[in-house]
Enzyme design. Structure first.
Site, PDB file in Angstrom:
ATOM      1  N   GLU A  49      37.867  35.727  46.540  1.00 27.74           N
ATOM      2  CA  GLU A  49      38.211  34.543  45.753  1.00 27.74           C
ATOM      3  C   GLU A  49      38.555  33.337  46.617  1.00 27.74           C
ATOM      4  OE1 GLU A  49      39.110  38.056  43.033  1.00 27.74           O
ATOM      5  OE2 GLU A  49      39.307  37.587  45.176  1.00 27.74           O
TER       6      GLU A  49
ATOM      7  N   GLU B 298      38.619  44.018  41.576  1.00 30.83           N
ATOM      8  CA  GLU B 298      39.891  44.237  40.879  1.00 30.83           C
ATOM      9  C   GLU B 298      39.732  45.261  39.770  1.00 30.83           C
ATOM     10  OE1 GLU B 298      42.444  40.202  41.155  1.00 30.83           O
ATOM     11  OE2 GLU B 298      40.502  39.958  40.168  1.00 30.83           O
TER      12      GLU B 298
END
Length: 266
Positions: A140, A118
């Site tokens: 994730e 990210e």
């Protein structure tokens, strides 16, 4: 030099070097320092390009530091608000990098999974080492959580909704070469060529019309999800600002006189 970051200047190129606790885990102290650094460098007219890198060999970042979330009482009535407030602050730090008016290159010298992916998605360009071991991915879901710092939004905009959705659901880990093939990274580079390639990218961008680049970044970021007529209005205003810049005068005069332009970034 901060607790988690340092800045090195080489002419018009600024390098923001992460050095948090030996592994650059993505935590609020690191992100706050990064946001401050990018705000300062973005406002510095002498800076033409920024490289985000790690001080540690083979470690760009180990990913999110989950200790802040682990310490939250899940049974507390305000647990969701606590987590929401934490992520709102973190997203503000990430957005400061994305909104920096200068071109930003992520120097991915190792794994970039989860929060570290990210972080790179906030940059304009991603150069990643192809060393046979390093992987990039939004992984994730393998932990029972989801990307919380822009991964579900920035990755689909970068490589397309269907492909990004599959990668996030399956927690796919891509090599640099695989990521380059789908547009996740801009260039996969052998370890022995990594530094030279970064220097080449930074050198080329440092001589570009930096103010025009800032206007392009702003128009794309703010206009991407708007109706076309509204987005075109943003483009028109930014075109006017760019056309009135010193770089525009230099670029047009250089073109007419058949000379190479020497842009100033103003």
């Amino acid at each position: 030099m901060g607790e988690c970051t340092g800045i090195m200047r080489e002419g018009a190129v600024a390098r923001v070097i992460m050095h948090r606790k030996g592994n650059n885990s993505i935590a609020e102290d690191l992100m706050a320092e990064l946001a401050a650094a990018f705000n300062d460098l973005g406002a510095d007219p002498s800076v033409r390009v920024i490289v985000l890198a790690s001080e540690y060999e083979k470690y760009f970042s180990v990913g999110a530091d989950l200790t802040a979330l682990a310490g939250i009482d899940r049974s507390a009535p305000d647990a969701a608000d606590q987590i929401g407030g934490f992520m709102k602050r973190m997203n503000g730090h990430f957005s400061a990098i994305e909104q920096c008016p200068k071109p930003v290159i992520a120097a991915i010298n190792g794994h970039a999974l989860g929060g570290r992916s990210e972080l790179t998605l906030c940059c304009d360009f991603r150069i990643m080492v192809e060393d046979g071991r390093s992987r990039i991915g939004q992984t994730e879901s393998a932990l029972g959580i989801i990307p919380g710092a822009g991964g579900t939004q920035r990755l689909p905009r970068l490589i397309g909704k269907a492909r990004a959705l599959r990668y996030m659901i399956e927690s796919t880990r891509l090599s640099a070469t695989e990521a380059e093939a789908v547009g996740w990274v801009d260039e996969a580079v052998a370890p022995e060529d990594f530094v030279a390639t970064l220097d080449d990218w930074a050198g080329r961008l440092a001589t570009a019309a930096t103010f025009a680049i800032a206007m392009i970044k702003d128009a794309v970021r703010r206009g991407y999800d708007l109706p076309l007529d509204e987005a075109l209005e943003i483009e028109s205003r930014n075109f006017a600002r760019a056309a009135l810049s010193d770089d525009a005068a230099i670029g047009i005069l250089s073109f007419l006189s058949k000379q190479e332009p020497e842009f100033t970034g103003r």
